[in-house]
Enzyme design. Structure first.
Site, PDB file in Angstrom:
ATOM      1  N   CYS A 154       0.567  -1.906   0.080  1.00 18.08           N
ATOM      2  CA  CYS A 154       0.139   0.288  -0.087  1.00 18.08           C
ATOM      3  C   CYS A 154       1.300   1.362   0.032  1.00 18.08           C
ATOM      4  CB  CYS A 154      -0.860   0.419   1.195  1.00 18.08           C
ATOM      5  SG  CYS A 154      -1.859  -1.638   1.418  1.00 18.08           S
ATOM      6  N   ARG A 206       5.380  -0.441  -6.107  1.00 15.98           N
ATOM      7  CA  ARG A 206       5.538  -0.967  -4.732  1.00 15.98           C
ATOM      8  C   ARG A 206       3.800  -1.997  -5.063  1.00 15.98           C
ATOM      9  NH1 ARG A 206       7.918   1.934  -0.558  1.00 15.98           N
ATOM     10  NH2 ARG A 206       6.345   0.506   1.143  1.00 15.98           N
ATOM     11  N   TRP A 222      -3.435  -2.488  -1.379  1.00 14.71           N
ATOM     12  CA  TRP A 222      -2.867  -3.663  -1.735  1.00 14.71           C
ATOM     13  C   TRP A 222      -3.476  -4.897  -1.066  1.00 14.71           C
ATOM     14  CZ3 TRP A 222      -0.563  -8.562   1.015  1.00 14.71           C
ATOM     15  CH2 TRP A 222       0.028  -9.298  -0.038  1.00 14.71           C
ATOM     16  N   ASN A 256      -1.758   2.802   6.091  1.00 11.44           N
ATOM     17  CA  ASN A 256      -1.051   1.141   5.428  1.00 11.44           C
ATOM     18  C   ASN A 256      -1.306  -0.003   6.738  1.00 11.44           C
ATOM     19  OD1 ASN A 256      -1.209   2.323   3.202  1.00 11.44           O
ATOM     20  ND2 ASN A 256       1.379   2.805   3.412  1.00 11.44           N
ATOM     21  N   GLY A 257      -0.968  -1.315   6.067  1.00  7.34           N
ATOM     22  CA  GLY A 257      -0.719  -1.260   7.790  1.00  7.34           C
ATOM     23  C   GLY A 257      -2.259  -2.257   7.846  1.00  7.34           C
ATOM     24  N   GLU A 302      17.248 -18.578  -6.009  1.00 10.80           N
ATOM     25  CA  GLU A 302      16.988 -16.938  -6.214  1.00 10.80           C
ATOM     26  C   GLU A 302      16.625 -17.163  -7.766  1.00 10.80           C
ATOM     27  OE1 GLU A 302      15.646 -14.645  -5.161  1.00 10.80           O
ATOM     28  OE2 GLU A 302      15.958 -12.941  -6.729  1.00 10.80           O
ATOM     29  N   LYS A 321      12.382 -15.437  -9.131  1.00 11.81           N
ATOM     30  CA  LYS A 321      12.533 -14.696 -10.570  1.00 11.81           C
ATOM     31  C   LYS A 321      11.954 -15.105 -11.208  1.00 11.81           C
ATOM     32  CE  LYS A 321      13.708 -12.194  -8.710  1.00 11.81           C
ATOM     33  NZ  LYS A 321      14.462 -11.958  -7.441  1.00 11.81           N
ATOM     34  N   GLU A 381       8.106 -15.056  -9.807  1.00  6.17           N
ATOM     35  CA  GLU A 381       7.666 -14.202  -9.359  1.00  6.17           C
ATOM     36  C   GLU A 381       7.224 -13.570 -10.886  1.00  6.17           C
ATOM     37  OE1 GLU A 381      10.121 -11.785  -5.778  1.00  6.17           O
ATOM     38  OE2 GLU A 381      11.060 -12.650  -7.841  1.00  6.17           O
ATOM     39  N   HIS A 435      15.668 -38.210  -4.174  1.00  7.84           N
ATOM     40  CA  HIS A 435      14.480 -38.252  -2.853  1.00  7.84           C
ATOM     41  C   HIS A 435      13.178 -37.529  -3.006  1.00  7.84           C
ATOM     42  CE1 HIS A 435      18.312 -39.641  -0.838  1.00  7.84           C
ATOM     43  NE2 HIS A 435      18.890 -38.511  -1.256  1.00  7.84           N
ATOM     44  N   LYS A 458       6.594  -4.413  -3.967  1.00  9.16           N
ATOM     45  CA  LYS A 458       7.844  -4.276  -3.469  1.00  9.16           C
ATOM     46  C   LYS A 458       8.419  -4.377  -2.583  1.00  9.16           C
ATOM     47  CE  LYS A 458      11.877  -3.627  -4.704  1.00  9.16           C
ATOM     48  NZ  LYS A 458      12.594  -4.642  -5.582  1.00  9.16           N
TER      49      LYS A 458
HETATM   50  C1  G6P Z   1       9.032  -8.437  -1.558  1.00  9.44           C
HETATM   51  C2  G6P Z   1      10.097  -7.830  -2.707  1.00  9.44           C
HETATM   52  C3  G6P Z   1      11.341  -9.087  -2.293  1.00  9.44           C
HETATM   53  C4  G6P Z   1      12.241  -8.727  -1.712  1.00  9.44           C
HETATM   54  C5  G6P Z   1      11.333  -9.184   0.087  1.00  9.44           C
HETATM   55  C6  G6P Z   1      12.311  -8.608   0.413  1.00  9.44           C
HETATM   56  O1  G6P Z   1       8.393  -9.629  -1.007  1.00  9.44           O
HETATM   57  O2  G6P Z   1       8.558  -8.782  -3.449  1.00  9.44           O
HETATM   58  O3  G6P Z   1      11.544  -8.494  -3.495  1.00  9.44           O
HETATM   59  O4  G6P Z   1      13.265  -9.692  -2.001  1.00  9.44           O
HETATM   60  O5  G6P Z   1      10.199  -8.123  -0.328  1.00  9.44           O
HETATM   61  O6  G6P Z   1      12.040  -7.273   0.848  1.00  9.44           O
HETATM   62  P1  G6P Z   1      13.619  -6.458   1.180  1.00  9.44           P
HETATM   63  O7  G6P Z   1      13.039  -4.828   1.464  1.00  9.44           O
HETATM   64  O8  G6P Z   1      13.532  -6.538   3.043  1.00  9.44           O
HETATM   65  O9  G6P Z   1      15.021  -6.912   0.883  1.00  9.44           O
END
Ligand code: G6P
Length: 611
Positions: A2, A27, A75, A100-101, A484, A488, A491, A507, A606
């Site tokens: 948000c 975000r 959001w 927000n929150g 990772e 990606k 996502e 396994h 984000k």
């Molecule tokens: C969200 C973002 C990710 C990020 C994660 C942790 O899920 O979409 O890209 O890795 O938060 O965020 P930070 O700002 O703590 O690295």
């Protein structure tokens, strides 16, 4: 997640609010809205599900004009992403609130407010705040006083802003667990959850601290701290270049950020390397003394930052001989943790505002850690402010929701930490530090070479566009790199992707492998390569198509169903940083082929500022 924008000025502020929302789009959100106090003294709003562009169309059809207003990108947490649930929320047309929150006691409050006659029009926790504030205003007509009394009844996390038709000369705000910043103008002032939203109107900012309440007028800002005492908060001038503002020659921010990696890695190293050593003081003046006492490291992070922490574990134990544990923050914060004596708490975060990581740090402080270090990309974040030591990554603003340059710069920072701890403890093998310092200096060039493989990877992406599942394999420090890579891909392309340490293949996951399940492997030329080659045979024997990113010296060759991409040779310790690049490119090109929203993938945010 948000986003909040607010403004009070002598000019029409609707366009400023909407531009602010546009700047917060990165975000992640699913609906947007704006409320403005109009000339007639009534508060009007427009809300739309979907992008800010939808809201702009609504405003073009039915404009809103006014000098005081608040706006929000939502959001969804409580209640689906519908227009009724979008903010701003009203109470009786007199009070408007954006938030927000999460308010945890919203159900109890909702029941009480209904008994008082308030009618709810949404399923959100936020609407409770609007009605509660309206009710409180009956006894305390000053908006700031009423807000102070209101927040005392809220349990949970909030960054919120409110306006009232009865006090058209002010906007009030409260911060507890969700960041807010005031933008200072000339005869006008602004509010936002992230200063990026206000860069078009000011470069002077005042950050609210936890528990602060603010009253923002055109000519003045008054702040009270958590105890209710008036406080001054320092104002800061922001001098960052305009690098995040546009995509430049790139189609997406993600691609721009992938290509920035040689530059930002260089920047993260700047001033931190001596001739043959890492400069321990880069972590702060007290770092050497604190590091000398460190016997263990506990790393806590979320998402991509967690993967960086997992790589660091291989480095800290393998190179510096320091025991290390890594845990996702959302687990760590709720678990009964046994802290070994002299353990350094390391948090890793791009934003420095991730709710779980912040909560883990705060809990950690009660648990008797030796001290805390934040590896973070935002110098003014809560995480940095609340940690003993900081090492800032110099990635610059990262706009794409899928983290790229933040990850590789975190890895660089974690390598600096490994070498610093090893140096202070004398636990590195002879010559290792000098060698790695020299290799770190060459790293930006190596990353540039990996980026030059762009078109090869674009071709390989075609193998994935029609697939529904993928497996990523790695061994040793490349296992988190595989994780990772899988993150990606899922996502941004919405293809189910899982990562396994290659030795675990037999396994379970091998049962899934067939011609429809491509397998991606990262295979640097290290002592695990021979074992990995056997794992690859196991995949081929089941008809699985293989994509192998391998060192040019690894003697792996293309064959039917096996696509080998030769990677520039690199010292094993730095391979996780280099091998991340082709995996980022791969997911990017798959997403482009699939036509998904690369920079703002569905359902994701984000900066995750709620639990
Ligand atoms: C969200 C973002 C990710 C990020 C994660 C942790 O899920 O979409 O890209 O890795 O938060 O965020 P930070 O700002 O703590 O690295």
């Amino acid at each position: 997640m948000c986003g909040i924008v607010g403004a009070i000025a002598e000019r029409n502020i609707t366009a400023i609010l909407v531009e602010g929302l546009k700047r917060l789009e990165y975000r992640g959100y699913d609906s947007a809205g704006v409320a403005v106090l109009d000339e007639a003294g009534s508060v009007q709003r427009r809300r739309r599900v979907g992008k800010v562009a939808e809201l702009q169309t609504a405003l073009a059809d039915e404009p809103l004009l006014g000098k005081l207003g608040i706006a929000h990108t939502r959001w969804a947490t409580h209640g689906a992403p519908t227009e009724q649930n979008a903010h701003p929320h009203f109470s009786t047309g007199e009070v408007a609130v954006v938030h927000n929150g999460i308010i945890e006691n919203h159900e109890v409050l909702r029941t009480q407010l209904k008994e008082l006659g308030y009618v709810f029009t949404s399923q959100t926790d936020t609407e409770v705040i609007a009605h509660l504030l309206h009710h409180t205003l009956k006894a305390l007509p000053d908006l700031a006083d009423a807000l102070k009394a209101t927040v005392k009844q809220l349990h949970g996390a909030y960054g919120l802003a409110a306006i009232s038709v009865h006090q058209p000369d002010r906007l009030v705000a409260a911060r507890s667990g969700s960041p807010l910043v005031i933008g200072l103008g000339m005869g006008e002032n602004f509010l936002a959850s992230d200063q990026l939203a206000l860069r078009q109107v000011t470069d002077r900012f005042m950050y609210l601290e936890e528990g602060d309440i603010a009253e923002i007028r055109r000519e003045s800002v008054q702040i009270w701290d958590a105890a209710g005492a008036p406080v001054e908060r320092e104002s800061v001038q922001y001098h960052e270049g305009a690098e995040a503002a546009d995509k430049g020659e790139y189609r997406h921010f993600m691609m721009k950020e992938i290509h920035e990696q040689p530059t930002v890695v260089q920047r993260t190293l700047e001033g931190r390397l001596g001739q043959n050593q890492v400069l321990v003081q880069a972590f702060g003046p007290q770092a050497a003394e604190l590091f000398a006492k460190v016997r263990n490291v506990q790393i806590v992070a979320c998402g991509t930052s967690y993967h960086a922490g997992m790589v660091a574990r291989y480095w800290l134990e393998g190179l510096a001989g320091i025991p290390c544990q890594v845990e996702v923050a959302s687990e760590f914060r709720y678990r009964k943790v046994v802290v070994q004596p002299n353990t350094l708490f390391v948090s890793i975060s791009q934003s420095g505002e991730t709710a779980d990581t912040l909560a883990a740090l705060r809990n950690g402080k009660q648990l008797g850690f030796l001290g805390s270090l934040a590896i973070c990309n935002v110098g003014i974040s809560s995480l940095v402010r609340e940690s003993d030591l900081t090492l800032l990554t110099q990635a610059g603003p990262e706009i794409g929701v899928a983290s790229t340059k933040a990850f590789t710069t975190q890895l660089v920072a974690l390598m600096l930490l490994t070498l610093s701890l090893g140096q202070v403890h004398g636990s590195l093998e002879e010559g290792v530090e000098a060698q790695l310092v020299a290799e770190l200096r060459r790293l930006p060039t190596r990353l540039g070479e990996a980026l030059a493989m762009d078109t090869t990877i674009e071709r390989i992406a075609e193998l994935f566009a029609e697939k529904h599942h993928t497996l990523f394999l790695g061994r040793g420090a490349q296992f988190p790199v595989a994780m990772e890579g899988a993150l990606k891909l899922k996502e941004i392309s919405y293809i189910h992707a899982e990562a396994y340490p290659a030795g675990e293949l037999k396994h379970g996951p091998l049962a899934l492998v067939d011609k429809d399940m491509p397998v991606v492997t990262v295979a640097p030329n290290n002592e695990l390569l021979e074992k990995l080659k056997s794992n690859l045979q196991e995949v081929r024997a089941r008809g699985g198509e293989l994509v192998v990113f391998a060192d040019e010296q690894a003697q792996l060759s293309n064959g039917p169903g096996t696509h080998v991409v030769a990677m520039p040779h690199i010292i094993d310790a730095l391979a996780p940083i280099l091998y991340t690049i082709p995996l980022q490119l791969l997911s990017y090109y798959v997403a482009v082929l699939k036509g998904t929203d690369v920079d703002q993938p569905r359902n994701l945010a984000k900066s995750v500022t709620v639990e």
